[in-house]
Design an enzyme around this catalytic site. Structure first.
Site, PDB file in Angstrom:
ATOM      1  N   ARG A   1      42.138  69.789  97.017  1.00 35.75           N
ATOM      2  CA  ARG A   1      41.271  70.765  96.149  1.00 35.75           C
ATOM      3  C   ARG A   1      41.236  70.277  95.059  1.00 35.75           C
ATOM      4  O   ARG A   1      42.272  70.260  94.137  1.00 35.75           O
ATOM      5  CB  ARG A   1      41.832  72.133  96.389  1.00 35.75           C
ATOM      6  CG  ARG A   1      41.231  73.044  95.563  1.00 35.75           C
ATOM      7  CD  ARG A   1      41.693  74.589  95.815  1.00 35.75           C
ATOM      8  NE  ARG A   1      40.776  75.330  94.836  1.00 35.75           N
ATOM      9  CZ  ARG A   1      41.308  76.081  93.996  1.00 35.75           C
ATOM     10  NH1 ARG A   1      42.720  76.249  93.587  1.00 35.75           N
ATOM     11  NH2 ARG A   1      40.622  76.629  92.893  1.00 35.75           N
TER      12      ARG A   1
ATOM     13  N   HIS B   1      35.859  76.115  88.093  1.00 41.31           N
ATOM     14  CA  HIS B   1      37.280  76.188  87.431  1.00 41.31           C
ATOM     15  C   HIS B   1      37.240  75.994  86.154  1.00 41.31           C
ATOM     16  O   HIS B   1      37.879  75.358  85.513  1.00 41.31           O
ATOM     17  CB  HIS B   1      38.315  75.000  88.110  1.00 41.31           C
ATOM     18  CG  HIS B   1      39.710  75.397  88.043  1.00 41.31           C
ATOM     19  ND1 HIS B   1      40.394  75.160  89.123  1.00 41.31           N
ATOM     20  CD2 HIS B   1      40.569  75.841  87.343  1.00 41.31           C
ATOM     21  CE1 HIS B   1      41.709  75.757  89.047  1.00 41.31           C
ATOM     22  NE2 HIS B   1      41.733  75.988  87.745  1.00 41.31           N
TER      23      HIS B   1
ATOM     24  N   GLU C   1      39.775  81.959  90.521  1.00 45.57           N
ATOM     25  CA  GLU C   1      40.476  83.077  89.906  1.00 45.57           C
ATOM     26  C   GLU C   1      39.496  83.948  88.918  1.00 45.57           C
ATOM     27  O   GLU C   1      39.679  83.741  87.730  1.00 45.57           O
ATOM     28  CB  GLU C   1      41.867  82.517  89.041  1.00 45.57           C
ATOM     29  CG  GLU C   1      42.812  81.777  90.015  1.00 45.57           C
ATOM     30  CD  GLU C   1      43.666  81.203  89.219  1.00 45.57           C
ATOM     31  OE1 GLU C   1      43.861  81.054  87.950  1.00 45.57           O
ATOM     32  OE2 GLU C   1      44.784  80.816  89.888  1.00 45.57           O
TER      33      GLU C   1
ATOM     34  N   ASN D   1      45.482  82.588  95.572  1.00 45.26           N
ATOM     35  CA  ASN D   1      46.375  81.857  94.580  1.00 45.26           C
ATOM     36  C   ASN D   1      47.418  82.662  94.045  1.00 45.26           C
ATOM     37  O   ASN D   1      47.254  83.806  93.574  1.00 45.26           O
ATOM     38  CB  ASN D   1      45.524  81.311  93.193  1.00 45.26           C
ATOM     39  CG  ASN D   1      44.201  80.325  93.354  1.00 45.26           C
ATOM     40  OD1 ASN D   1      44.249  79.820  94.561  1.00 45.26           O
ATOM     41  ND2 ASN D   1      43.848  79.995  92.258  1.00 45.26           N
TER      42      ASN D   1
ATOM     43  N   TYR E   1      51.654  82.997  92.573  1.00 44.44           N
ATOM     44  CA  TYR E   1      52.597  82.180  92.093  1.00 44.44           C
ATOM     45  C   TYR E   1      53.870  83.214  91.796  1.00 44.44           C
ATOM     46  O   TYR E   1      54.942  82.789  92.001  1.00 44.44           O
ATOM     47  CB  TYR E   1      52.422  81.846  90.463  1.00 44.44           C
ATOM     48  CG  TYR E   1      51.541  80.747  90.465  1.00 44.44           C
ATOM     49  CD1 TYR E   1      51.775  79.139  90.393  1.00 44.44           C
ATOM     50  CD2 TYR E   1      50.049  80.981  90.739  1.00 44.44           C
ATOM     51  CE1 TYR E   1      50.830  78.211  90.489  1.00 44.44           C
ATOM     52  CE2 TYR E   1      49.096  79.995  90.848  1.00 44.44           C
ATOM     53  CZ  TYR E   1      49.474  78.444  90.610  1.00 44.44           C
ATOM     54  OH  TYR E   1      48.522  77.368  90.707  1.00 44.44           O
TER      55      TYR E   1
ATOM     56  N   GLU F   1      46.452  78.179  96.170  1.00 44.46           N
ATOM     57  CA  GLU F   1      47.264  77.648  95.002  1.00 44.46           C
ATOM     58  C   GLU F   1      48.775  78.130  94.971  1.00 44.46           C
ATOM     59  O   GLU F   1      48.638  79.567  95.224  1.00 44.46           O
ATOM     60  CB  GLU F   1      46.777  78.057  93.544  1.00 44.46           C
ATOM     61  CG  GLU F   1      45.629  77.082  93.022  1.00 44.46           C
ATOM     62  CD  GLU F   1      45.233  77.149  91.610  1.00 44.46           C
ATOM     63  OE1 GLU F   1      46.085  77.855  91.011  1.00 44.46           O
ATOM     64  OE2 GLU F   1      44.226  77.135  91.333  1.00 44.46           O
TER      65      GLU F   1
HETATM   66  O1  IFM Z   1      46.962  75.791  86.063  1.00 46.88           O
HETATM   67  C1  IFM Z   1      46.644  76.843  86.377  1.00 46.88           C
HETATM   68  C2  IFM Z   1      45.416  76.854  87.211  1.00 46.88           C
HETATM   69  O2  IFM Z   1      44.420  76.268  86.619  1.00 46.88           O
HETATM   70  C3  IFM Z   1      44.884  78.100  87.843  1.00 46.88           C
HETATM   71  N1  IFM Z   1      45.878  78.789  88.481  1.00 46.88           N
HETATM   72  C4  IFM Z   1      47.313  78.740  87.786  1.00 46.88           C
HETATM   73  C5  IFM Z   1      47.572  77.538  87.530  1.00 46.88           C
HETATM   74  C6  IFM Z   1      49.014  77.508  86.952  1.00 46.88           C
HETATM   75  O3  IFM Z   1      49.020  78.425  85.646  1.00 46.88           O
END
Ligand code: IFM
Length: 450
Positions: A75, A119, A164, A296, A298, A355
């Site tokens: 990606r 992006h 995002e 995405n 985290y 992500e």
């Molecule tokens: O680096 C970023 C990415 O560009 C978008 N999602 C989160 C990642 C980590 O912060």
């Protein structure tokens, strides 16, 4: 054993501005991030993406390395100003050639390309820094999608429109932390609408050129969990959820903007003219049927009663070792919960984790080895959580680790390292970390051994 479905797409993610460099080469136009990063004080270490990982010149070697690691899908993002330096109109053939070569190299190595169209590289030529506050930027984006799908669609079948949208709108126009650095709720909500509209228009444009394309967006998810068992904390979680998740996903799935949040924003004075930016037919366009949704994710958001929309509250409820270098809490359950929730609530045809990953600042030792056991542990826990979601019936079709290379982490410059491959920015040498070899083995056995 945690074995994944056959043909599961094990991938890695990157984005153009974070790795390509070569910002002034071969006719590329200027983006809002080029301009923003050059304003003193906007990026914590004073750096820019001008050179980044020099991937523009090194993509072939980088793809060779991906192939050696057994990566099945890549990606990446297509830089809008590299293709359309003025945002629309004249096409820059050198930009098309570059992505053609990259795509051909991927295919030659048996790696499936998953390009993202946005992006965050909005061409400045469109409306200066405030492009997304202008409705016609949505139509310019559809033009960009049409150009890319016409140029690459004979070989590229998987398309991600936006990365995002919360970051592209709220983090950038309400919180001012990303380009264009505005702090204005009304502009942020207007930008969010134009971004969502541009997604729907882009889906239509791609579909026209590639009838068999698989298309979706990749919103970000940071699900809220109430910090205490109180009504106030639960309310804080609801508001956060509306602000971060439902404001984007409800319209994408045909439900319109969430009524509780429209009410909340009006009460707060953030929508002084109501939803005047929504024109007839917009909500139908935004809800153009897609083939998947990208997740995405985290970390989670810890919703405290006294911190209604505090974006980065320091997670004081967890010990330091449970935080990554970003100070983000490691909470894999959030991935499982989110996958199940999105599936049960919205019923997308398919889901990709577009992500997931973590930043740690491990460096190569004298022998060149990068021991990043903490990343291995993070990825392992999240891959298990993804597997649990599949066991609950979630149609998960792939996992894209963020990120293949250490790279330019936006407002934090080069102070963070998300890569499974270490980049020495002085020499541009790449050092696969232990996590890269570990991921190779995961891919090789299509899952985790235990
Ligand atoms: O680096 C970023 C990415 O560009 C978008 N999602 C989160 C990642 C980590 O912060």
């Amino acid at each position: 054993m945690y074995t994944f479905p056959e043909n599961f797409q094990w991938g890695v993610s990157t984005s153009a501005y974070q790795i390509e460099g070569a910002v002034n080469e071969d006719g590329r136009g200027e983006s809002i991030w080029d301009r923003f990063a050059h304003i003193p004080g906007k990026v914590s270490d004073g750096s820019t993406g001008d050179v980044a990982c020099d991937h523009y010149h090194r993509y072939a070697e980088d793809i060779d390395l991906m192939a050696e690691l057994g990566i099945k899908a890549y990606r990446f993002s297509i830089s809008w100003p590299r293709i359309l330096p003025n945002g629309r109109g004249e096409v820059n053939q050198a930009g098309i050639d570059y992505y053609n070569d990259l795509i051909n190299k991927l295919l030659e190595k048996g790696i499936t390309p998953f390009p993202t169209l946005y992006h965050w590289e909005l061409p400045v030529a469109l409306h200066g820094m405030e492009g997304w506050t202008q409705r016609d930027t949505a139509y310019a984006f559809a033009e960009f999608a049409a150009v890319c799908s016409a140029a690459f669609g004979d070989r590229v079948k998987h398309w991600i429109t936006h990365n995002e949208p919360w970051c592209a709108s709220m983090l950038s126009h309400q919180l001012g932390m990303h380009a264009p650095g505005i702090r204005d709720w009304t502009k942020a909500l207007t930008a969010a609408h134009h971004i969502l509209l541009s997604h729907g228009l882009a889906v239509q444009a791609i579909r026209k050129n590639i009838p068999d394309a698989e298309i979706g967006a990749a919103p970000n998810f940071e699900p809220a969990y109430p910090a205490t068992d109180t009504h106030a904390a639960r309310e804080a979680a609801r508001i956060w959820d509306g602000y971060y998740i439902r404001w984007f996903n409800d319209p994408l799935f045909g439900r319109g903007y969430p009524a509780d949040m429209v009410h909340f924003y009006k009460e707060e004075g953030y929508l002084p003219y109501g939803l005047n930016f929504v024109l007839d037919g917009d909500m139908e366009t935004i809800a153009e049927p897609c083939d998947f949704v990208g997740i995405n994710l985290y970390t989670r958001h810890y919703a405290k009663e006294d911190e209604l929309l505090d974006v980065f509250p320091f997670p004081d409820h967890v010990p330091l070792e449970e935080l990554t270098a970003m100070n983000w809490e490691i909470y894999p359950q959030a991935l499982q919960d989110t996958l199940c929730r999105i599936w049960f609530e919205y019923r997308p045809k398919k889901i990709y984790i577009t992500e997931n990953g973590c930043s740690y600042l491990d460096h190569p030792d004298e022998s060149g080895r990068v021991d990043d056991q903490r990343r291995v542990s993070y990825l392992e826990k999240h891959i298990k959580a993804a597997h649990n979601a599949i066991a609950c019936g979630v149609p998960l079709a792939g996992y894209f680790q963020w990120s293949f290379l250490d790279n330019f982490e936006w407002g934090l410059g080069y102070t963070q390292r998300f890569g499974i491959v270490y980049v020495d920015y002085e020499t541009q040498q790449r050092y696969p970390k232990d996590s890269a070899f570990w991921y190779r083995d995961v891919i090789g056995r299509n899952g985790l051994a235990e």
